[in-house]
Scaffold this motif. Structure first.
Motif, mmCIF file in Angstrom:
data_model
loop_
_atom_site.group_PDB
_atom_site.id
_atom_site.type_symbol
_atom_site.label_atom_id
_atom_site.label_comp_id
_atom_site.label_asym_id
_atom_site.label_seq_id
_atom_site.Cartn_x
_atom_site.Cartn_y
_atom_site.Cartn_z
ATOM 1 N N ALA A 27 -74.906 7.041 -47.090
ATOM 2 C CA ALA A 27 -75.503 7.947 -46.105
ATOM 3 C C ALA A 27 -76.376 7.173 -45.120
ATOM 4 O O ALA A 27 -76.280 7.370 -43.907
ATOM 5 N N SER A 28 -77.205 6.277 -45.619
ATOM 6 C CA SER A 28 -78.071 5.508 -44.717
ATOM 7 C C SER A 28 -77.254 4.512 -43.893
ATOM 8 O O SER A 28 -77.575 4.262 -42.723
ATOM 9 N N ALA A 29 -76.190 3.967 -44.468
ATOM 10 C CA ALA A 29 -75.319 3.063 -43.699
ATOM 11 C C ALA A 29 -74.647 3.817 -42.556
ATOM 12 O O ALA A 29 -74.560 3.311 -41.434
ATOM 13 N N LEU A 30 -74.190 5.037 -42.835
ATOM 14 C CA LEU A 30 -73.582 5.851 -41.767
ATOM 15 C C LEU A 30 -74.618 6.202 -40.708
ATOM 16 O O LEU A 30 -74.315 6.194 -39.511
ATOM 17 N N ASP A 31 -75.842 6.512 -41.141
ATOM 18 C CA ASP A 31 -76.914 6.782 -40.176
ATOM 19 C C ASP A 31 -77.151 5.571 -39.280
ATOM 20 O O ASP A 31 -77.295 5.697 -38.062
ATOM 21 N N ASP A 32 -77.171 4.382 -39.888
ATOM 22 C CA ASP A 32 -77.353 3.153 -39.107
ATOM 23 C C ASP A 32 -76.208 2.960 -38.122
ATOM 24 O O ASP A 32 -76.423 2.590 -36.962
ATOM 25 N N LEU A 33 -74.972 3.205 -38.559
ATOM 26 C CA LEU A 33 -73.816 3.073 -37.668
ATOM 27 C C LEU A 33 -73.891 4.057 -36.503
ATOM 28 O O LEU A 33 -73.486 3.737 -35.385
ATOM 29 N N MET A 34 -74.430 5.244 -36.760
ATOM 30 C CA MET A 34 -74.545 6.247 -35.701
ATOM 31 C C MET A 34 -75.540 5.813 -34.627
ATOM 32 O O MET A 34 -75.470 6.262 -33.486
ATOM 33 N N ARG A 35 -76.465 4.932 -34.975
ATOM 34 C CA ARG A 35 -77.461 4.450 -34.003
ATOM 35 C C ARG A 35 -76.962 3.263 -33.175
ATOM 36 O O ARG A 35 -77.614 2.850 -32.234
ATOM 37 N N LEU A 36 -75.802 2.720 -33.548
ATOM 38 C CA LEU A 36 -75.254 1.598 -32.789
ATOM 39 C C LEU A 36 -74.867 2.035 -31.386
ATOM 40 O O LEU A 36 -74.331 3.123 -31.181
ATOM 41 N N MET A 37 -75.122 1.183 -30.439
ATOM 42 C CA MET A 37 -74.665 1.417 -29.072
ATOM 43 C C MET A 37 -73.760 0.247 -28.715
ATOM 44 O O MET A 37 -74.203 -0.899 -28.703
ATOM 45 N N LEU A 38 -72.489 0.534 -28.474
ATOM 46 C CA LEU A 38 -71.522 -0.501 -28.172
ATOM 47 C C LEU A 38 -71.032 -0.365 -26.738
ATOM 48 O O LEU A 38 -70.826 0.738 -26.243
ATOM 49 N N VAL A 39 -70.856 -1.490 -26.084
ATOM 50 C CA VAL A 39 -70.220 -1.517 -24.780
ATOM 51 C C VAL A 39 -68.794 -1.962 -25.035
ATOM 52 O O VAL A 39 -68.556 -3.054 -25.551
ATOM 53 N N VAL A 40 -67.834 -1.094 -24.725
ATOM 54 C CA VAL A 40 -66.452 -1.369 -25.078
ATOM 55 C C VAL A 40 -65.553 -1.363 -23.854
ATOM 56 O O VAL A 40 -65.873 -0.779 -22.824
ATOM 57 N N ASP A 41 -64.433 -2.032 -23.987
ATOM 58 C CA ASP A 41 -63.374 -1.981 -22.997
ATOM 59 C C ASP A 41 -62.604 -0.686 -23.256
ATOM 60 O O ASP A 41 -62.014 -0.527 -24.324
ATOM 61 N N PRO A 42 -62.592 0.260 -22.316
ATOM 62 C CA PRO A 42 -61.956 1.558 -22.561
ATOM 63 C C PRO A 42 -60.444 1.461 -22.775
ATOM 64 O O PRO A 42 -59.842 2.388 -23.311
ATOM 65 N N ASP A 43 -59.834 0.356 -22.389
ATOM 66 C CA ASP A 43 -58.392 0.194 -22.562
ATOM 67 C C ASP A 43 -58.020 -0.517 -23.863
ATOM 68 O O ASP A 43 -56.855 -0.668 -24.164
ATOM 69 N N CYS A 44 -59.014 -0.951 -24.613
ATOM 70 C CA CYS A 44 -58.761 -1.680 -25.851
ATOM 71 C C CYS A 44 -58.795 -0.722 -27.040
ATOM 72 O O CYS A 44 -59.612 0.187 -27.102
#
Length: 111
Positions: free
Chosen positions: A85-102
């Protein structure tokens, strides 16, 4: 009776990654962060059929991420480890800059 197997860190992360790669499986895991739930409740709240939900719960159980707890005629599902549960909470706080075509189709083109 199924055999319990301890996986390496890499294999465990791979299974978590697979589980999170499916939108419905990810939504199930996120829904179970706060409390256990009955399959009928999960199916209704996620807007999926009970059969589809059952298939995903089977996958998540096989990956070791959720477990079913019998309560009379009902089976409640919960995350198999409180750290998840805490690992999922941590993942939800991630902000990623992604290539929309990848990684939008069946194969990831990043590799």
């Amino acid at each position: 009776m199924s055999e319990t197997v301890t996986l390496s860190h890499t294999a465990s992360l791979s299974r978590l990654g697979y589980a999170l790669s499916g939108e419905t499986r990810a939504r199930i895991l996120l829904a179970l962060r706060s409390a256990p739930a009955l399959p009928s409740e999960l199916a209704e709240s996620l807007g999926v059929s009970r059969q589809k939900l059952s298939n995903h719960l089977t996958c998540l159980r096989g990956c070791g991420l959720v477990e079913g707890v019998k309560d009379g005629r009902n089976t409640w599902y919960r995350l198999s480890d409180p750290h998840l549960a805490s690992a999922l909470d941590d993942l939800m706080r991630l902000m990623l800059v992604v290539d929309p075509d990848c990684c939008t189709g069946q194969e990831c083109r990043c590799a």
